[in-house]
Design a protein around this motif. Structure first.
Motif, PDB file in Angstrom:
ATOM      1  N   LYS A  94      27.785  40.546  56.948  1.00  0.00           N
ATOM      2  CA  LYS A  94      27.221  39.533  55.798  1.00  0.00           C
ATOM      3  C   LYS A  94      26.285  38.573  56.432  1.00  0.00           C
ATOM      4  O   LYS A  94      25.962  37.456  55.634  1.00  0.00           O
ATOM      5  CB  LYS A  94      28.423  38.908  55.131  1.00  0.00           C
ATOM      6  CG  LYS A  94      29.520  39.654  54.630  1.00  0.00           C
ATOM      7  CD  LYS A  94      30.516  39.065  54.054  1.00  0.00           C
ATOM      8  CE  LYS A  94      31.866  39.718  53.929  1.00  0.00           C
ATOM      9  NZ  LYS A  94      32.986  38.849  53.221  1.00  0.00           N
ATOM     10  N   GLU A 125      28.087  40.865  45.128  1.00  0.00           N
ATOM     11  CA  GLU A 125      27.548  41.982  44.383  1.00  0.00           C
ATOM     12  C   GLU A 125      26.497  41.569  43.524  1.00  0.00           C
ATOM     13  O   GLU A 125      25.524  41.941  43.244  1.00  0.00           O
ATOM     14  CB  GLU A 125      28.458  43.051  44.048  1.00  0.00           C
ATOM     15  CG  GLU A 125      29.173  43.970  44.960  1.00  0.00           C
ATOM     16  CD  GLU A 125      30.318  44.747  44.227  1.00  0.00           C
ATOM     17  OE1 GLU A 125      30.777  44.264  43.211  1.00  0.00           O
ATOM     18  OE2 GLU A 125      30.395  45.942  44.636  1.00  0.00           O
ATOM     19  N   ARG A 158      31.707  46.014  54.795  1.00  0.00           N
ATOM     20  CA  ARG A 158      32.224  46.204  55.596  1.00  0.00           C
ATOM     21  C   ARG A 158      31.535  47.072  56.944  1.00  0.00           C
ATOM     22  O   ARG A 158      32.145  46.777  58.015  1.00  0.00           O
ATOM     23  CB  ARG A 158      33.526  47.071  55.181  1.00  0.00           C
ATOM     24  CG  ARG A 158      34.187  46.520  54.124  1.00  0.00           C
ATOM     25  CD  ARG A 158      34.928  47.338  52.996  1.00  0.00           C
ATOM     26  NE  ARG A 158      35.505  46.501  51.847  1.00  0.00           N
ATOM     27  CZ  ARG A 158      36.555  46.279  51.327  1.00  0.00           C
ATOM     28  NH1 ARG A 158      37.671  46.873  51.966  1.00  0.00           N
ATOM     29  NH2 ARG A 158      36.938  45.571  50.405  1.00  0.00           N
ATOM     30  N   VAL A 165      38.431  38.678  40.710  1.00  0.00           N
ATOM     31  CA  VAL A 165      37.453  38.998  41.944  1.00  0.00           C
ATOM     32  C   VAL A 165      36.506  38.095  41.774  1.00  0.00           C
ATOM     33  O   VAL A 165      35.612  38.004  42.761  1.00  0.00           O
ATOM     34  CB  VAL A 165      37.193  40.386  41.986  1.00  0.00           C
ATOM     35  CG1 VAL A 165      38.437  41.377  42.312  1.00  0.00           C
ATOM     36  CG2 VAL A 165      36.208  40.876  40.866  1.00  0.00           C
ATOM     37  N   GLN A 223      40.305  42.045  54.967  1.00  0.00           N
ATOM     38  CA  GLN A 223      39.532  41.058  54.200  1.00  0.00           C
ATOM     39  C   GLN A 223      40.041  39.597  54.016  1.00  0.00           C
ATOM     40  O   GLN A 223      39.569  38.920  53.227  1.00  0.00           O
ATOM     41  CB  GLN A 223      39.829  41.610  52.552  1.00  0.00           C
ATOM     42  CG  GLN A 223      39.143  43.053  52.556  1.00  0.00           C
ATOM     43  CD  GLN A 223      37.562  42.741  52.479  1.00  0.00           C
ATOM     44  OE1 GLN A 223      37.087  42.234  51.865  1.00  0.00           O
ATOM     45  NE2 GLN A 223      36.998  43.652  53.638  1.00  0.00           N
ATOM     46  N   ASP A 242      31.542  41.647  41.915  1.00  0.00           N
ATOM     47  CA  ASP A 242      32.058  40.468  42.599  1.00  0.00           C
ATOM     48  C   ASP A 242      31.001  39.468  42.919  1.00  0.00           C
ATOM     49  O   ASP A 242      29.703  39.928  42.538  1.00  0.00           O
ATOM     50  CB  ASP A 242      33.089  40.719  43.925  1.00  0.00           C
ATOM     51  CG  ASP A 242      32.336  41.111  45.037  1.00  0.00           C
ATOM     52  OD1 ASP A 242      31.185  41.060  45.229  1.00  0.00           O
ATOM     53  OD2 ASP A 242      32.908  41.867  45.753  1.00  0.00           O
ATOM     54  N   GLY A 257      30.265  48.854  47.721  1.00  0.00           N
ATOM     55  CA  GLY A 257      31.696  48.294  48.086  1.00  0.00           C
ATOM     56  C   GLY A 257      31.763  48.120  49.463  1.00  0.00           C
ATOM     57  O   GLY A 257      32.062  47.531  50.507  1.00  0.00           O
ATOM     58  N   VAL A 290      39.779  41.778  48.253  1.00  0.00           N
ATOM     59  CA  VAL A 290      40.869  42.386  47.716  1.00  0.00           C
ATOM     60  C   VAL A 290      41.658  42.731  48.970  1.00  0.00           C
ATOM     61  O   VAL A 290      41.222  43.744  49.787  1.00  0.00           O
ATOM     62  CB  VAL A 290      40.521  43.875  47.368  1.00  0.00           C
ATOM     63  CG1 VAL A 290      41.628  44.536  46.526  1.00  0.00           C
ATOM     64  CG2 VAL A 290      39.731  43.145  45.752  1.00  0.00           C
ATOM     65  N   PHE A 307      37.501  48.547  41.699  1.00  0.00           N
ATOM     66  CA  PHE A 307      37.851  47.304  42.102  1.00  0.00           C
ATOM     67  C   PHE A 307      38.581  47.038  43.547  1.00  0.00           C
ATOM     68  O   PHE A 307      38.517  46.062  44.045  1.00  0.00           O
ATOM     69  CB  PHE A 307      38.695  46.794  40.997  1.00  0.00           C
ATOM     70  CG  PHE A 307      37.891  46.358  39.678  1.00  0.00           C
ATOM     71  CD1 PHE A 307      37.298  45.176  39.664  1.00  0.00           C
ATOM     72  CD2 PHE A 307      37.876  47.293  38.643  1.00  0.00           C
ATOM     73  CE1 PHE A 307      36.541  44.755  38.576  1.00  0.00           C
ATOM     74  CE2 PHE A 307      37.234  46.627  37.398  1.00  0.00           C
ATOM     75  CZ  PHE A 307      36.417  45.816  37.526  1.00  0.00           C
ATOM     76  N   ALA A 308      39.181  48.158  43.948  1.00  0.00           N
ATOM     77  CA  ALA A 308      39.883  47.921  45.330  1.00  0.00           C
ATOM     78  C   ALA A 308      39.195  47.750  46.402  1.00  0.00           C
ATOM     79  O   ALA A 308      39.853  47.072  47.338  1.00  0.00           O
ATOM     80  CB  ALA A 308      40.844  49.235  45.280  1.00  0.00           C
ATOM     81  N   LEU A 309      37.772  47.996  46.477  1.00  0.00           N
ATOM     82  CA  LEU A 309      36.904  47.669  47.672  1.00  0.00           C
ATOM     83  C   LEU A 309      36.074  46.452  47.446  1.00  0.00           C
ATOM     84  O   LEU A 309      35.277  46.151  48.168  1.00  0.00           O
ATOM     85  CB  LEU A 309      36.000  49.004  47.700  1.00  0.00           C
ATOM     86  CG  LEU A 309      36.507  50.147  48.171  1.00  0.00           C
ATOM     87  CD1 LEU A 309      35.565  51.347  48.504  1.00  0.00           C
ATOM     88  CD2 LEU A 309      37.438  49.807  49.645  1.00  0.00           C
ATOM     89  N   LYS A 310      36.411  45.588  46.293  1.00  0.00           N
ATOM     90  CA  LYS A 310      35.574  44.339  46.470  1.00  0.00           C
ATOM     91  C   LYS A 310      36.063  43.427  47.298  1.00  0.00           C
ATOM     92  O   LYS A 310      37.219  43.438  48.114  1.00  0.00           O
ATOM     93  CB  LYS A 310      35.983  43.884  45.023  1.00  0.00           C
ATOM     94  CG  LYS A 310      35.641  44.544  43.744  1.00  0.00           C
ATOM     95  CD  LYS A 310      34.211  44.362  43.636  1.00  0.00           C
ATOM     96  CE  LYS A 310      33.796  45.095  42.020  1.00  0.00           C
ATOM     97  NZ  LYS A 310      32.519  45.780  42.235  1.00  0.00           N
ATOM     98  N   GLU A 311      35.281  42.546  47.488  1.00  0.00           N
ATOM     99  CA  GLU A 311      35.458  41.544  48.622  1.00  0.00           C
ATOM    100  C   GLU A 311      36.683  40.896  48.285  1.00  0.00           C
ATOM    101  O   GLU A 311      37.032  40.456  47.212  1.00  0.00           O
ATOM    102  CB  GLU A 311      34.170  40.572  48.526  1.00  0.00           C
ATOM    103  CG  GLU A 311      34.143  39.803  49.771  1.00  0.00           C
ATOM    104  CD  GLU A 311      32.731  38.965  49.754  1.00  0.00           C
ATOM    105  OE1 GLU A 311      32.408  38.792  50.638  1.00  0.00           O
ATOM    106  OE2 GLU A 311      32.179  38.673  48.608  1.00  0.00           O
TER     107      GLU A 311
END
Lengths: 308, 286
Positions: free
Chosen positions: B53, B114, B49, A54, A261, B111, B45, A101, A95-99
């Motif tokens: 951004k 972040e 969304r 990621v 995403q 990431d 996270g 993904v 990790f599943a909600l990282k940019e």
């Protein structure tokens, strides 16, 4: 023509590959979390691996003008190490909600053991909870039964087939996958999975609706140009251009785009912030060298003798 | 005068929808009373969304308010997601020990976007002296934007880094194609060790026939003597106007008599210096 390679393990590939992919028209790729060629024995290794795909790998791809996305999951082989699997399940939501993904994956069966089944199901529930698509790795061995079973379990867990990409198909599995409403992906991988002449036949026979072409290139003898080479062969063989566009670009975007995403604008009209952080294309590489997209293979062989 | 938390909230309320702000306020409320870091991870996270951004696009007045609330705080390049993430971290930071643990864990699995927020917020967190090692981690990678979140427009390094960490940061900026001008305290923390390191680096680049940023001489000028003066003389003789400008600026900062003699030969640059129209920011590579 623009291409997406929706299955490429770039952590195992070199900068030459990125240069060649960019030169061949690959604008975006998806890196599924996978097995590294030997098993990880600590959850810490898994955390670092997921951080890497990621983080740094996404940045590295951007230096070559390629947008990088990934899928997050516990692969079927490592699901058999229960201690590791429990630890990985605990950190997946982190990790599943990282940019970038775009799915939970690649998940599924390898030997079709009880543990594989258990963690496959848990991850399907997680995907449902997070409204993410799923990328399914169908087993190399006992593929036909493994593929059917993977789809049965998805339906049992209430997943919409339109949210599930079933990967590594072949002539024996494609019909059932399409008939049941799932996306059917094919890995153009020499010697073990799909060849591109065979792929062209599949496109002729089935058209391109819900069919996705990828390379699955990794640490083995594989070809990062699997998608563009298949597209070229298909066009040369008289497959309609629109079908090639669907199978080698649009369908992957439609399937994984359901994550929110990945968007075409990411590469056609990238936001300023991304260009400052992740998508430079002409950024300065380590050591201060200007990145250049070279002719594919320009770095290979002895004919380019001077190294500056 | 508003606190950083007040300011961040005010800027965000101007830029995001009422619905998004309501969600954010709900999350911030949870974080103020949170015992574990699960809510924090999910909030960080979800922020891009829910809020997007885009750039914050702060006005000169906003930036003045930021500097008044926390001297040196410069959010001029912050995005909405960075601002909201830092706000969330501040909401969670009431329990110092829990915050320090969470901060380290978050940096480990961040990431890129972040990581930028985690490091850009360094001037605002509690117990800044306990975050130095983690800030050092932020400088270790090759992702330029993350490096710059620590090094650029940030008062934290000048306040907290020892000389070696400081020197390594300035030097590394050159290695990853970054610039020096946005490093706060560059002139105040200049030191003879860094001047020597930079001259050695210049010689390496020259030996390899490679380009070198004219900004490098900013770190050399105040301590230039002997062979360093010879290096500046070489740069003063360059055909590149930016290099000559950098040489003039560096020679002016040096008290050495030989420096003054070389400056005499740089007539145009000396005139610009006299007129106040030549500054270090004019030699930053595009």
């Amino acid at each position: 023509m623009m291409f997406i390679d929706p299955h490429a393990h770039m952590i195992s590939r070199t900068t030459d590959d990125y240069e060649a992919m960019a030169a061949a028209g690959v604008v975006a790729l998806i890196e599924p979390a996978f097995w590294l060629g030997q098993p990880r024995t600590y959850v810490g290794s898994y955390i670092d691996y997921l951080s890497h795909i990621v983080g740094f790998e996404r940045f590295r791809a951007g230096q070559f003008g390629i947008r990088h996305y990934c899928t997050i999951g516990l692969n079927s082989k490592e699901a058999n190490n229960q201690e590791l699997a429990e630890g990985v399940m605990e950190i997946l939501p982190r990790f599943a909600l990282k940019e970038a993904v775009v799915a939970i994956g690649e998940i599924g069966y390898d030997e079709q053991t009880e543990l594989e089944d258990k963690y496959f199901r848990l991850q399907l529930d997680l995907a449902k909870e997070l409204a993410l698509p799923v990328m399914i790795h169908t087993p190399h061995r006992d593929k036909k039964r493994g593929t059917s079973r993977s789809m049965d379990v998805c339906l049992e867990h209430g997943l919409d087939p339109a949210m599930v990409v079933v990967d590594h198909n072949n002539e024996e599995t494609v019909r059932e996958v399409l008939d049941r409403g799932f996306w059917a992906a094919f890995s153009i991988y020499p010697s073990t999975k799909m060849g591109n002449a065979r792929m062209v036949e599949i496109l002729r026979q089935y058209g391109a609706e819900r069919i996705i072409v990828d390379s699955a290139c990794d640490w083995g003898i594989s070809d990062p140009l699997g998608v563009p080479k298949t597209a070229r062969l298909a066009l040369d063989s008289g497959v309609p251009e629109e079908h090639v566009r669907l199978a080698c670009y649009q369908n992957a975007l439609s399937a994984y785009g359901q994550s929110g995403q990945i968007k075409e604008d990411d590469w056609l009209n990238p936001p300023a912030i991304d260009q400052r952080t992740l998508y430079e294309g002409n950024s300065v590489l380590r050591g201060g060298r200007e990145a250049r997209i070279e002719e594919p293979g320009a770095q290979r062989g002895m004919d380019k003798l001077i190294i500056e | 005068m508003g606190t950083p938390t007040d300011l961040l909230h005010e800027w965000l309320s101007r830029r995001v929808s009422e619905q998004s702000l309501e969600w954010l306020d709900g999350q911030l409320g949870k974080l103020r009373d949170a015992s574990g870091d699960r809510d924090l991870v999910i909030t960080l996270g979800m922020i891009p969304r829910r809020l997007g951004k885009d750039d914050l696009n702060l006005s000169a007045g906003d930036l003045a308010a930021a500097d008044a609330a926390r001297p040196g705080w410069d959010p001029s390049l912050w995005t909405i997601e960075t601002a909201a993430r830092v706000l969330a971290l501040l909401a969670f930071s009431g329990n110092e020990a829990a915050f320090l643990d969470a901060y380290k864990e978050l940096c480990r699995s961040a990431d890129v976007a972040e990581a930028i927020a985690l490091y850009a917020g360094l001037p605002l967190y509690p117990a800044p002296e306990k975050l130095v090692d983690q800030a050092g981690e932020g400088l270790r990678g090759n992702v330029r934007a993350v490096f710059e979140a620590v090094a650029h427009r940030n008062p934290y390094p000048r306040e907290q880094f020892d000389e070696n960490r400081w020197n390594q940061m300035v030097l590394k900026a050159l290695f990853i194609g970054s610039t020096l001008d946005p490093i706060q305290g560059l002139d105040d923390r200049a030191n003879p060790v860094l001047a020597r390191i930079m001259c050695d680096y210049a010689h390496e680049r020259w030996a390899a026939g490679r380009q070198i940023t004219p900004e490098i001489w900013r770190c050399v000028g105040p301590f230039a003597e002997g062979d360093m003066i010879a290096d500046l003389k070489r740069v003063a003789g360059s055909s590149d106007p930016q290099e000559r400008s950098a040489a003039a600026l560096a020679l002016t900062a040096s008290g050495a008599p030989e420096a003054k003699a070389i400056l005499v030969g740089l007539t145009a640059e000396s005139a610009a210096l006299e007129a106040g129209t030549l500054r270090w920011k004019d030699v930053v590579p595009a």
